[in-house]
Design an enzyme around this catalytic site. Structure first.
Site, PDB file in Angstrom:
ATOM      1  N   ASN A  37       5.844  10.390  -7.533  1.00  0.00           N
ATOM      2  CA  ASN A  37       5.700   9.624  -8.766  1.00  0.00           C
ATOM      3  C   ASN A  37       6.714   8.475  -8.855  1.00  0.00           C
ATOM      4  OD1 ASN A  37       4.561   8.973 -11.170  1.00  0.00           O
ATOM      5  ND2 ASN A  37       5.329  10.742 -12.306  1.00  0.00           N
ATOM      6  N   ARG A 147       6.139  26.452 -21.615  1.00  0.00           N
ATOM      7  CA  ARG A 147       7.351  25.656 -21.578  1.00  0.00           C
ATOM      8  C   ARG A 147       7.433  24.877 -22.873  1.00  0.00           C
ATOM      9  NH1 ARG A 147       8.543  20.234 -18.107  1.00  0.00           N
ATOM     10  NH2 ARG A 147       7.542  19.317 -19.962  1.00  0.00           N
ATOM     11  N   TYR A 159      12.520  12.972 -22.701  1.00  0.00           N
ATOM     12  CA  TYR A 159      11.681  13.590 -21.679  1.00  0.00           C
ATOM     13  C   TYR A 159      10.841  14.725 -22.249  1.00  0.00           C
ATOM     14  CZ  TYR A 159       9.845  16.818 -18.470  1.00  0.00           C
ATOM     15  OH  TYR A 159       8.953  17.644 -17.848  1.00  0.00           O
ATOM     16  N   ASP A 220      12.896  23.016 -19.915  1.00  0.00           N
ATOM     17  CA  ASP A 220      13.342  22.131 -18.842  1.00  0.00           C
ATOM     18  C   ASP A 220      14.430  21.209 -19.372  1.00  0.00           C
ATOM     19  OD1 ASP A 220      11.458  20.053 -16.453  1.00  0.00           O
ATOM     20  OD2 ASP A 220      13.608  20.444 -16.701  1.00  0.00           O
ATOM     21  N   HIS A 222      16.019  19.131 -17.591  1.00  0.00           N
ATOM     22  CA  HIS A 222      15.742  17.889 -16.847  1.00  0.00           C
ATOM     23  C   HIS A 222      17.006  17.174 -16.403  1.00  0.00           C
ATOM     24  CE1 HIS A 222      12.723  14.701 -15.835  1.00  0.00           C
ATOM     25  NE2 HIS A 222      11.966  15.761 -15.778  1.00  0.00           N
ATOM     26  N   GLU A 246      15.444  25.415 -16.800  1.00  0.00           N
ATOM     27  CA  GLU A 246      15.162  24.601 -15.606  1.00  0.00           C
ATOM     28  C   GLU A 246      16.052  23.376 -15.542  1.00  0.00           C
ATOM     29  OE1 GLU A 246      11.091  23.438 -15.423  1.00  0.00           O
ATOM     30  OE2 GLU A 246      11.460  21.876 -13.935  1.00  0.00           O
ATOM     31  N   GLU A 272      12.875  20.892  -8.158  1.00  0.00           N
ATOM     32  CA  GLU A 272      11.685  20.046  -7.995  1.00  0.00           C
ATOM     33  C   GLU A 272      12.021  18.724  -7.328  1.00  0.00           C
ATOM     34  OE1 GLU A 272      10.683  19.862 -12.210  1.00  0.00           O
ATOM     35  OE2 GLU A 272      10.838  17.699 -12.069  1.00  0.00           O
ATOM     36  N   ARG A 293      11.853  25.741  -7.549  1.00  0.00           N
ATOM     37  CA  ARG A 293      10.927  24.862  -8.266  1.00  0.00           C
ATOM     38  C   ARG A 293      10.137  23.908  -7.359  1.00  0.00           C
ATOM     39  NH1 ARG A 293       8.078  24.300 -11.750  1.00  0.00           N
ATOM     40  NH2 ARG A 293       8.657  22.372 -12.817  1.00  0.00           N
ATOM     41  N   HIS A 322       6.403  23.650  -8.790  1.00  0.00           N
ATOM     42  CA  HIS A 322       6.217  22.449  -9.598  1.00  0.00           C
ATOM     43  C   HIS A 322       4.726  22.108  -9.632  1.00  0.00           C
ATOM     44  CE1 HIS A 322       7.579  17.978 -10.076  1.00  0.00           C
ATOM     45  NE2 HIS A 322       7.601  18.584 -11.234  1.00  0.00           N
ATOM     46  N   GLU A 349       3.561  26.426 -12.518  1.00  0.00           N
ATOM     47  CA  GLU A 349       3.434  25.389 -13.547  1.00  0.00           C
ATOM     48  C   GLU A 349       2.006  24.863 -13.548  1.00  0.00           C
ATOM     49  OE1 GLU A 349       6.100  22.129 -13.031  1.00  0.00           O
ATOM     50  OE2 GLU A 349       5.526  21.167 -14.904  1.00  0.00           O
ATOM     51  N   TRP A 412      17.604  11.087 -16.134  1.00  0.00           N
ATOM     52  CA  TRP A 412      16.439  11.127 -17.049  1.00  0.00           C
ATOM     53  C   TRP A 412      15.833  12.512 -17.093  1.00  0.00           C
ATOM     54  CZ3 TRP A 412      11.184  11.778 -15.462  1.00  0.00           C
ATOM     55  CH2 TRP A 412      10.290  11.712 -16.536  1.00  0.00           C
TER      56      TRP A 412
HETATM   57  C1  CS2 Z   1       8.978  17.956 -14.892  1.00  0.00           C
HETATM   58  C2  CS2 Z   1       8.132  16.961 -14.157  1.00  0.00           C
HETATM   59  O1  CS2 Z   1       7.113  19.363 -14.737  1.00  0.00           O
HETATM   60  C3  CS2 Z   1       8.359  19.328 -14.766  1.00  0.00           C
HETATM   61  O2  CS2 Z   1       9.095  20.304 -14.682  1.00  0.00           O
HETATM   62  O3  CS2 Z   1      10.308  17.981 -14.465  1.00  0.00           O
HETATM   63  O4  CS2 Z   1       7.045  16.682 -14.969  1.00  0.00           O
HETATM   64  C4  CS2 Z   1       8.810  15.655 -13.799  1.00  0.00           C
HETATM   65  O5  CS2 Z   1       9.317  15.046 -14.974  1.00  0.00           O
HETATM   66  C5  CS2 Z   1       7.789  14.758 -13.137  1.00  0.00           C
HETATM   67  O6  CS2 Z   1       7.307  15.421 -12.000  1.00  0.00           O
HETATM   68  C6  CS2 Z   1       8.393  13.425 -12.745  1.00  0.00           C
HETATM   69  O7  CS2 Z   1       7.405  12.648 -12.143  1.00  0.00           O
HETATM   70 MG    MG Z   2      11.073  19.926 -14.344  1.00  0.00          MG
END
Ligand code: CS2
Ligand code: MG
Length: 412
Positions: A37, A147, A159, A220, A222, A246, A272, A293, A322, A349, A412
Site C-alpha cells: 500500500n 477490533r 488512524y 491496534d 498502530h 497490536e 505487519e 501479524r 494481517h 483479520e 502513523w
Molecule cells: C492496519 C492496516 O489492519 C491493520 O491492522 O494496521 O490496515 C494498515 O493500516 C494498512 O495495512 C496500511 O496500508
Molecule cells: Mg495493524
C-alpha cells in the site's frame, strides 16, 4: 513442464492492487498478490524489470528452490518491496502446484487442522456511541472478535476511524487527491499520545460493561507509543482482558517489548510491517509477543510465512495474519489456506473487500457466523478477471503522514 510467461497486473477497483500472473507451458495459470500500500509500483517494477525474465524456463514445481533463488540470488535481501515480490511468485507457484494436483492449497500444506478460521471485524466510531453501534452490528452478524478503534477527544481524523456510521467498515487509509485523481503527496494527521493514553481505558471499560467478558476485543495502537508509554497503556488496559494489543510501539526496536512485558500480561501482536523470520528473531525467542501479524503478501509468500510461523509455534506463539483491504483477495485466500493447515493458528483479520474489488477478483472463500473458510476449489481459489481489471486505472495514493501537536513527524 516449465514457466512460459510472467506478467504483472496493476489495477485499481476501489483501491490499488498489484497481481502477478504466471502461466506454465501446459497452460496452468497461477496468481500472486504483490500489493504494498502506497508503494505499489515499486513492487511492480521489481517484478517486471528484475524478476520476470529470470523465471521463464524454470521448473514451476521447484518452489523452495525458486524462493531461495529469489531471496539469496539478488544479493540485496529482505525489506517490504523484495519480500512482496518474492511472495507474489511464491503464491502463484503454489496456486499452480495445487491446481495441477486438483486440490485446494491447504491440502498440500498438510490438510485442515480446524473446521474454519475465526476472524475479527473492524469496528470504529468517532465517539463511543458510534463505536458501540458498530460493535453491535458485528456481534449481530455472528462475529466473536472485533477490533475497536475510536476517535480521541481533541484530535481530528486519526488512524482506523471510518467516517461511515454503521454498515461496512469502509476505511481506506491510502488517499488519492480530493478530486479522485493521483495524489502528489500524503495527507497529514495530528496525534497526541497523552490524550490517547487518557481516553482509551475508559472506552474498553465501557465496552466490557456493554458487551460482557466473552467478546474478543482487539485494539491496534498502530506504532504510536514509546516503549514506556506502551508499558503504561498495556498495564492500564490489563483489567479489560483484550484479546490483543497490536503494534503498541515501533517494532524495529524488538527489545522495546521487554519493557512492556515487564509491566503487563496484555497479549501483544506485532509485525505487519515486518517481512522475514529474521525480523522476529528476538521477539520470538524471548517470547515478547503472542501473535505474529505478518501477511503472506508481505513475508515472502506461503513459503516465507510458513517458515516463520513454524518457528513461532515452537515458542507458543500463534498466527494473527494481517488482512486489511490492501491485502488483495489473492493474498487473503493464501492466508486462509495457510491458516487452515498450520497448528498454531490464532485469529485472522477480515476486512471484506468492496463489491468493486470483488467484481475483478473472483473468490472462493466464504464467511459463516464469525469464521472464514478458503473453499475447496483447486489452488488458491481466486482468479483475476483481466478484462474487468483493465477498466480500473492505477491511481497513486499515499498513506497519511502523522505529526504531533508541535509538528514533529510521528509514526502513523
Ligand atoms: C492496519 C492496516 O489492519 C491493520 O491492522 O494496521 O490496515 C494498515 O493500516 C494498512 O495495512 C496500511 O496500508
Ligand atoms: Mg495493524
Amino acid at each position: 513442464m516449465t514457466i512460459e510467461s510472467v506478467s504483472v497486473n496493476v489495477t485499481s477497483p476501489g483501491r490499488n492492487f498489484v497481481t502477478l500472473k504466471i502461466v506454465t507451458t501446459d497452460g496452468v495459470v497461477g496468481w500472486g498478490d504483490a500489493t504494498l500500500n502506497g508503494r505499489e509500483l515499486s513492487v511492480a517494477s521489481y517484478l517486471q524489470d528484475h524478476v520476470a525474465s529470470t523465471l521463464v524456463g524454470r521448473d514451476e514445481n521447484r518452489i523452495e528452490d525458486t524462493w531461495q533463488y529469489l531471496y539469496r540470488g539478488p544479493y540485496w535481501r529482505r525489506g517490504p518491496v523484495t519480500m512482496a515480490a518474492i511472495a507474489a511468485v511464491d503464491m502463484a507457484l503454489w496456486d499452480i502446484k495445487a491446481k495441477k494436483a486438483g486440490m485446494p492449497l491447504y491440502e498440500l500444506l498438510g490438510g485442515a487442522s480446524r473446521e474454519g478460521l475465526r476472524v475479527y471485524a473492524h469496528a470504529s466510531g468517532t465517539d463511543y456511541a458510534a463505536l458501540k453501534d458498530a460493535v453491535t452490528g458485528y456481534v449481530e452478524q455472528g462475529y466473536t472478535a472485533v477490533r475497536v478503534q475510536t476517535g480521541v477527544p481533541g484530535l481530528g481524523q486519526i488512524y482506523g476511524v471510518s467516517s461511515n456510521t454503521g454498515g461496512k467498515y469502509d476505511y481506506e487509509p491510502a488517499k488519492r487527491a480530493a478530486d479522485g485523481r493521483a495524489a502528489i503527496a500524503p495527507s497529514e494527521e495530528t496525534w497526541d499520545t497523552p490524550a490517547y493514553l487518557a481516553h482509551m481505558p475508559g472506552v474498553f471499560a465501557s465496552l466490557r460493561e456493554d458487551f460482557g467478558s466473552g467478546l474478543r476485543i482487539l485494539h491496534d495502537a498502530h506504532h504510536r507509543m514509546s516503549p514506556i508509554e506502551a508499558a503504561q497503556f498495556a498495564k492500564d488496559v490489563e483489567p479489560y482482558k483484550l484479546f490483543w494489543l497490536e503494534d503498541c510501539t515501533p517494532v524495529e526496536d524488538q527489545t522495546a517489548l521487554r519493557l512492556v512485558r515487564q509491566h503487563s500480561t496484555t497479549p501483544l501482536a506485532i509485525g505487519e510491517v515486518l517481512n522475514s523470520v529474521y525480523d522476529y528473531q528476538t521477539l520470538i525467542t524471548e517470547r515478547l509477543i503472542d501473535y505474529v501479524r505478518s501477511s503472506v503478501t508481505h513475508t515472502g509468500g506461503v513459503t516465507g510465512l510458513k517458515k516463520l510461523l513454524d518457528f513461532a509455534g515452537i515458542y507458543g506463539i500463534r498466527s494473527g495474519m494481517h488482512g486489511p483491504t490492501d491485502v488483495s483477495p489473492v493474498g487473503m485466500a493464501a492466508a486462509l489456506h495457510l491458516g487452515l493447515a498450520i497448528h498454531n493458528f490464532g485469529i485472522q483479520e477480515y476486512m471484506p473487500h468492496s463489491e468493486t474489488t470483488l467484481g475483478v477478483f473472483r473468490t472462493s472463500y466464504a464467511f459463516d457466523r464469525g469464521f472464514l473458510h478458503p473453499g475447496d476449489a483447486p489452488g488458491l481459489g481466486v482468479d483475476l478477471d483481466e478484462d474487468a481489471a483493465s477498466a480500473f486505472e492505477y491511481t497513486k495514493a499515499y498513506l497519511p503522514v502523522n505529526r504531533l501537536m508541535d509538528g514533529t513527524v510521528h509514526d502513523w
